[in-house]
Design an enzyme around this catalytic site. Structure first.
Site, short mmCIF file in Angstrom:
data_model
loop_
_atom_site.label_atom_id
_atom_site.label_comp_id
_atom_site.label_asym_id
_atom_site.label_seq_id
_atom_site.Cartn_x
_atom_site.Cartn_y
_atom_site.Cartn_z
N ASP A 249 0.82 -1.20 0.00
CA ASP A 249 0.00 0.00 0.00
C ASP A 249 0.86 1.26 0.00
OD1 ASP A 249 -2.61 1.46 0.54
OD2 ASP A 249 -1.49 2.01 2.33
N ALA A 250 0.49 2.21 -0.85
CA ALA A 250 1.13 3.54 -0.90
C ALA A 250 2.66 3.45 -0.95
CB ALA A 250 0.69 4.37 0.31
#
Length: 594
Positions: A249-250
């Site tokens: 994620d991210a």
């Protein structure tokens, strides 16, 4: 050289690239050994050799994206609380309605959290008690391939690590990225409009903590190798619990360096390569997908040379496909598709058109003009959606993502709502399901869930509009009612998926060529890896019937052809076919009904 030394040398090279002179050689030697030890691949018999450029997936793979509590039901056992553990309800739903359609499940963060619907993790090692237990997670993992988020850029400001940071105790004392409050951060790329720095009082004085997303989501400092080691412990735990796919994620924001935009830095890519090396030598069938909601050209770099992510989210597809269907012009979608390089063996594109987040607009920067993006955002607002904003380099507000349920986003075109909502919605999925890559389908698209205005109002978060929570009894009634929108959507979606998964030409790495059939017909050709099956995928993306000359797609006269979606036979002597508004055809020379 034995396998242990070869692997140690490879990991050591990764560390040299990441830390670039920050630490002496003997320190990096120790870190490399510790990484292998924590992944439990420090002995010859522990190391599994991955097959380079091997596809660990095929046309049968489809991922369902869902929160652990997207569906809830009352508990018959009061000791469990008011509701049955939602992960148990999710398993029941999957088993009853999805087992024949999907074979992987992405359960969005199911850990204790403080905000952002799970993406502000308090404790990475336990399951949120409100959802269930690790036993519930592993039960799903045993029946379906499990995809889990590794929320690696930041954690909750309420975590033990950040509490220790405030008290200047270990572990956590040096886990978070801090800078002087007067540091020039004007070049930093931001996905949010909030202040970048969080003023925090610690026992060592006031610190200014970097927060890419919100002040409850405090960014890690990967310059400290103890942070990398901590995440390797987490990866090992998730493998032990049955994880097959890791969603990073991210990840694009991971490494920060003064005087840069602090996104997609070389060290970030090297951290991904390090994790790839560790994971694939511990579990060669496991997969890494990077979640990088950034312009298309930058996103592609995370595939590396089949040595970084196995897959990337195809972030340009959702806004381009939405724009296509509401403008009735496939020109931009066609140009983008032609520009996409084929994913080499050992990599693939993760295709989706709806998710728990909104429809990101950064991935179409340079593909659509600012005016076209503004028009798209304006149309979605007229359809009941919301727009999230970010701050540009010059301080201007720019649309960052569209927040709207996909079925509501497709209720009409630029002229307003019309009678083609379901047809347009199914057309979007027919296009997505046939494309090169592996499809991910959001649970609320599978169910045809509409905008949840009440939840968005209650949470004050625009993204909540597309995060409805169903009650299992009411959902079951809807799905069992032949006249219900949700029954119609689920039935037709699962039919599409079952047809798709039976076709070898829809292997994620099968050949793809874009067809040139004007602006109203979007088309592409797929051919199976063994070249025994061809499929011409054609979609009318307008509200007027469109006629296609069969000579334009050059059907081979010696083969028998059939439209998989209608089971209608075709032959090369036919002059043309006509597609009704928003109808699709999958024309193949090898019939597999699904």
């Amino acid at each position: 050289m034995d396998k242990v030394n070869l692997l140690n040398e490879k990991v050591r090279h990764h560390l040299d690239t990441i830390y670039q002179g920050i630490f002496p050689s003997d320190k990096l030697d120790d870190i490399a050994l510790e990484l292998l030890k924590r992944m439990r691949i420090s002995h010859e018999h522990d190391i599994l050799i991955p097959q380079v450029h091997t596809n660990l997936w095929n046309e049968k793979d489809v991922v369902l994206i869902t929160y652990g509590d997207s569906i809830i039901e009352p508990s018959a056992d009061l000791s469990q609380g008011m509701h049955k553990p939602p992960l148990q309800t999710l398993y029941t739903f999957l088993d009853k309605y999805c087992a024949h359609a999907v074979n992987h499940v992405h359960i969005l963060p199911f850990f204790p959290y403080s905000s952002d619907d799970g993406f502000s993790v308090i404790d990475y090692s336990s399951v949120n008690q409100a959802l269930g237990s690790w036993d519930d997670v592993t039960r799903i993992a045993n029946e379906f391939g499990l995809m889990v988020d590794l929320v690696i850029n930041h954690c909750s400001a309420r975590s033990l690590w950040f509490d220790n940071f405030i008290k200047q105790e270990s572990p956590g004392k040096d886990f978070f990225f801090t800078i002087d409050k007067d540091t020039d951060t004007s070049l930093v790329t931001r996905p949010r409009t909030s202040d970048l720095l969080r003023k925090t009082s610690t026992t060592d004085g006031t610190k200014y903590v970097w927060c890419t997303f919100s002040h409850d989501q405090v960014d890690f400092d990967f310059r400290n190798p103890e942070v990398l080691l901590a995440f390797v412990d987490i990866i090992r735990l998730y493998l032990d619990k049955g994880t097959r796919i890791f969603r990073l994620d991210a990840i694009a924001f991971l490494w920060k360096e003064f005087g840069t935009n602090c996104i997609n830095l070389p060290q970030t890519h090297e951290v991904v390569r390090t994790m790839r090396t560790l994971i694939e030598h511990a579990s060669p069938n496991s997969i890494i997908i990077t979640e990088t909601n950034i312009p298309n050209r930058e996103n592609l770099t995370y595939l590396g040379n089949a040595n970084e992510a196995h897959a990337i989210y195809n972030f340009s597809l959702p806004p381009l496909l939405l724009n296509t269907l509401i403008t009735g012009d496939c020109g931009y979608l066609k140009s983008w598709l032609m520009s996409m390089p084929p994913a080499q063996n050992g990599t693939f594109y993760f295709n989706f058109i709806a998710s728990h987040d909104g429809i990101g607009l950064r991935p179409v920067e340079g593909l659509l003009s600012d005016e076209e993006i503004a028009n798209l955002a304006d149309c979605m607002q007229k359809f009941g959606g919301k727009v999230s904003w970010r701050t540009g380099l010059l301080g201007q507000q720019k649309p960052y993502e569209l927040n709207i349920a996909l079925i509501d986003a497709l209720q009409g075109d630029m002229h307003g709502p019309d009678e083609f909502q379901i047809q347009r919605f199914l057309c979007a999925h027919a296009i997505m399901l046939g494309l090169e890559g592996l499809p991910g389908i959001y649970i609320h698209s599978l169910l045809g869930t509409t905008n949840d205005y009440e939840k968005a109002s209650n949470t004050g978060q625009s993204r909540s509009i597309n995060r409805h929570r169903w009650h299992f009894d009411s959902l079951s009634r809807e799905l069992d009612d032949a006249y219900s929108l949700h029954h119609q959507v689920l039935t037709q979606m699962t039919q599409l998926i079952s047809i798709r998964t039976a076709q070898s030409a829809f292997h994620p790495n099968a050949t793809q060529f874009t067809l040139h059939l004007g602006t109203k017909i979007f088309g592409y050709w797929r051919q199976s890896i063994d070249r025994t099956q061809s499929i011409f995928c054609l979609s009318n993306i307008s509200k007027e019937p469109q006629t296609i000359k069969l000579c334009d797609i050059n059907l081979i006269g010696t083969d028998e052809w059939v439209d998989l979606l209608t089971q209608t036979p075709l032959h090369s002597q036919m002059q043309n076919i006509t597609l009704a508004p928003y109808k699709s055809a999958w024309i193949t020379n090898r019939f597999h009904k699904g």
